[in-house]
Design an enzyme around this catalytic site. Structure first.
Site, short mmCIF file in Angstrom:
data_model
loop_
_atom_site.label_atom_id
_atom_site.label_comp_id
_atom_site.label_asym_id
_atom_site.label_seq_id
_atom_site.Cartn_x
_atom_site.Cartn_y
_atom_site.Cartn_z
N ASP A 139 40.93 46.71 41.17
CA ASP A 139 41.47 46.07 42.36
C ASP A 139 41.13 44.60 42.28
O ASP A 139 39.97 44.23 42.15
CB ASP A 139 40.84 46.71 43.61
N LYS A 140 42.13 43.75 42.34
CA LYS A 140 41.89 42.33 42.07
C LYS A 140 41.11 41.64 43.16
O LYS A 140 40.50 40.62 42.93
CB LYS A 140 43.21 41.59 41.85
#
Length: 243
Positions: A139-140
């Site tokens: 998840d960025k």
């Protein structure tokens, strides 16, 4: 199954609420899950299975060679006890005593190589886990970044300008950026910090940097952001009435 129960760690994404704590620590649902993860037994890793398979093959091979030399000694007339001791010596000599130190050393070297890339390994078998990975899903937000935003440029009067350049004549714009938010002020170690949505934090910091505003009076009312209105609205008391 109750609809009015929140789990520990629940994030409030819109509006405000008040809750009564009914469980803490290990008595929460998260605590029960953590307890289950601690008592659950894990299966053998691929490396452990490969080592066990290799050890069995070496043991069978050593026993077979020992039995072969025992039979060969019997055929050539070697006394029984001498033949037996020779066969046992051959079996023991074929056991690789350096296998365990070699494996440990290889894991340590791999951990050192990963440490040079700022990856810390607390449990050596984790090196094997990372080596077996084929796909990594990340998840960025907050994982590969610091989950912090900063306004770099603003679009005012049909012109794009740097966010560090003063912009007189746009007080209402900066008042909206400063006051129309739902942040919480915290003071860890005596330093003022804003907690909440990173986008709102970035807008407030921009407004404070370009057009400092006085601390607002207590909020009169609020309509939280929703997908239908596509906006958030707040009401503050003002000298001319409600703003």
């Amino acid at each position: 199954d109750a609809r009015n129960i929140l789990l520990a760690g629940t994030s409030l994404v819109a509006g405000q609420g008040r809750a009564v704590v009914c469980a803490t620590g290990a008595h929460t649902e998260f605590g029960r899950i953590a307890h289950l993860t601690q008592i659950g037994g894990g299966g053998d890793s691929p490396l452990r299975r490969e080592i066990a398979h290799l050890s069995r093959r070496i043991a069978y091979l050593a026993l077979g060679i020992g039995a072969f030399f025992f039979a060969l000694g019997s055929l050539v007339g070697v006394p029984f006890w001498r033949d037996l001791i020779l066969s046992i010596g051959i079996i023991v000599a074929l056991v690789p005593e350096g296998l365990l130190p070699t494996l440990t050393l290889s894991l340590v070297l791999a951990a050192q190589r990963m440490a040079r890339h700022h990856v810390l390994i607390r449990h050596l078998p984790s090196v094997e886990t990372l080596g077996s990975v084929t796909v990594i899903c990340t998840d960025k937000t907050g994982t590969l970044t610091e989950n912090r935003m900063r306004v770099r440029r603003v679009f005012l009067d049909l012109h794009l300008q740097d966010a560090d350049t003063p912009a007189p004549g746009h007080d209402l714009f900066f008042r909206v950026a400063r006051y129309c938010q739902d942040l919480t002020e915290t003071r860890p170690d005596g330093r003022l910090e804003l907690a909440g949505d990173p986008l709102e934090i970035a807008l407030v910091e921009m407004a404070e940097r370009l057009a400092p505003q006085p601390a607002p009076a207590p909020r009169s009312d609020e309509w939280p952001f929703d997908s239908e209105r596509m906006r958030q609205s707040v009401v503050y008391p003002d000298a001319d009435g409600q703003m």
